[in-house]
Design a protein around this motif. Structure first.
Motif, PDB file in Angstrom:
ATOM      1  N   GLY A  33       0.765  -1.222  -0.087  1.00  0.00           N
ATOM      2  CA  GLY A  33       0.034  -0.200   0.051  1.00  0.00           C
ATOM      3  C   GLY A  33       0.709   1.244   0.067  1.00  0.00           C
ATOM      4  N   ASN A  34       0.178   2.578   0.586  1.00  0.00           N
ATOM      5  CA  ASN A  34       0.870   3.557   0.478  1.00  0.00           C
ATOM      6  C   ASN A  34       1.545   3.844   1.762  1.00  0.00           C
ATOM      7  N   TRP A  35       1.559   3.332   2.808  1.00  0.00           N
ATOM      8  CA  TRP A  35       1.997   3.119   4.306  1.00  0.00           C
ATOM      9  C   TRP A  35       3.412   2.477   4.180  1.00  0.00           C
ATOM     10  N   VAL A  36       4.498   2.844   3.457  1.00  0.00           N
ATOM     11  CA  VAL A  36       5.833   2.064   3.502  1.00  0.00           C
ATOM     12  C   VAL A  36       6.497   1.866   4.749  1.00  0.00           C
ATOM     13  N   GLN A  37       6.406   2.840   5.636  1.00  0.00           N
ATOM     14  CA  GLN A  37       6.867   2.834   6.951  1.00  0.00           C
ATOM     15  C   GLN A  37       6.208   1.691   7.602  1.00  0.00           C
ATOM     16  N   LEU A  38       4.932   1.605   7.652  1.00  0.00           N
ATOM     17  CA  LEU A  38       4.275   0.347   8.264  1.00  0.00           C
ATOM     18  C   LEU A  38       4.429  -0.964   7.577  1.00  0.00           C
ATOM     19  N   GLU A  39       4.922  -1.050   6.250  1.00  0.00           N
ATOM     20  CA  GLU A  39       5.064  -2.184   5.686  1.00  0.00           C
ATOM     21  C   GLU A  39       6.502  -2.721   6.317  1.00  0.00           C
ATOM     22  N   ARG A  40       7.698  -1.744   6.277  1.00  0.00           N
ATOM     23  CA  ARG A  40       8.812  -1.989   7.181  1.00  0.00           C
ATOM     24  C   ARG A  40       8.533  -2.595   8.228  1.00  0.00           C
ATOM     25  N   PHE A  41       7.978  -1.888   9.209  1.00  0.00           N
ATOM     26  CA  PHE A  41       7.831  -2.312  10.600  1.00  0.00           C
ATOM     27  C   PHE A  41       7.118  -3.673  10.606  1.00  0.00           C
ATOM     28  N   GLY A  42       6.111  -4.130   9.829  1.00  0.00           N
ATOM     29  CA  GLY A  42       5.526  -5.149   9.673  1.00  0.00           C
ATOM     30  C   GLY A  42       6.416  -6.525   9.380  1.00  0.00           C
ATOM     31  N   ALA A  43       7.078  -5.985   8.438  1.00  0.00           N
ATOM     32  CA  ALA A  43       8.112  -7.098   7.910  1.00  0.00           C
ATOM     33  C   ALA A  43       9.021  -7.669   8.701  1.00  0.00           C
ATOM     34  N   TYR A  44       9.751  -6.515   9.520  1.00  0.00           N
ATOM     35  CA  TYR A  44      10.886  -6.647  10.385  1.00  0.00           C
ATOM     36  C   TYR A  44      10.168  -7.051  11.765  1.00  0.00           C
ATOM     37  N   GLY A  45       9.019  -6.856  11.900  1.00  0.00           N
ATOM     38  CA  GLY A  45       8.403  -7.610  13.007  1.00  0.00           C
ATOM     39  C   GLY A  45       8.192  -9.014  13.084  1.00  0.00           C
ATOM     40  N   LEU A  46       7.575  -9.233  11.827  1.00  0.00           N
ATOM     41  CA  LEU A  46       7.340 -10.843  11.693  1.00  0.00           C
ATOM     42  C   LEU A  46       8.737 -11.439  11.231  1.00  0.00           C
ATOM     43  N   LEU A  47       9.601 -10.993  10.834  1.00  0.00           N
ATOM     44  CA  LEU A  47      10.921 -11.579  10.837  1.00  0.00           C
ATOM     45  C   LEU A  47      11.455 -11.734  12.163  1.00  0.00           C
TER      46      LEU A  47
END
Length: 120
Positions: A33-47
């Motif tokens: 989506g448009n929330w790139v920082q949320l994508e980063r946070f979520g990806a690294y959180g899941l990692l």
């Protein structure tokens, strides 16, 4: 295959996907989506969560290595003409990693407590 082995494989696959997304040209980067920082946070959180579940006896090592990986992958963007390394991006990735590992620790600690109460 046991549970931890499967989670370990998922963690390594996700790490590879994150490395690809971080280092590929900007046009090839997958976006949700448009929330790139949320994508980063979520990806690294899941990692962080997956690695903490896969290697539960080494939380400090997992935390150290994943924080170093977040910094390293961000710095590897610097030579690319269409990518940039920003301190704010690293901070979001590090926060996501720490939250994911913390969530795994919290879940492991309290799931045993609730499991024993349910068996009585």
């Amino acid at each position: 295959m046991n549970f931890r082995r499967a989670v370990s494989i998922l963690a390594w696959l996700l790490f590879g996907f994150i490395a690809y997304s971080t280092l590929s040209p900007i046009g090839m980067r997958p976006q949700i989506g448009n929330w790139v920082q949320l994508e980063r946070f979520g990806a690294y959180g899941l990692l962080g969560f997956l690695y903490a579940v896969a290697y539960p006896k080494r939380p400090w090592l997992v935390l150290s290595l994943l924080l170093a990986a977040a910094i390293g992958l961000e710095l590897l963007q610097a030579p690319s003409a269409d990518r940039h390394a920003r301190p704010s991006d690293v901070a979001v990735k590090m926060a996501g990693t720490a939250c994911g590992i913390g969530a795994a620790w919290f879940f492991a600690r309290f799931s045993r407590r609730f499991a024993t109460k349910g068996c009585e």
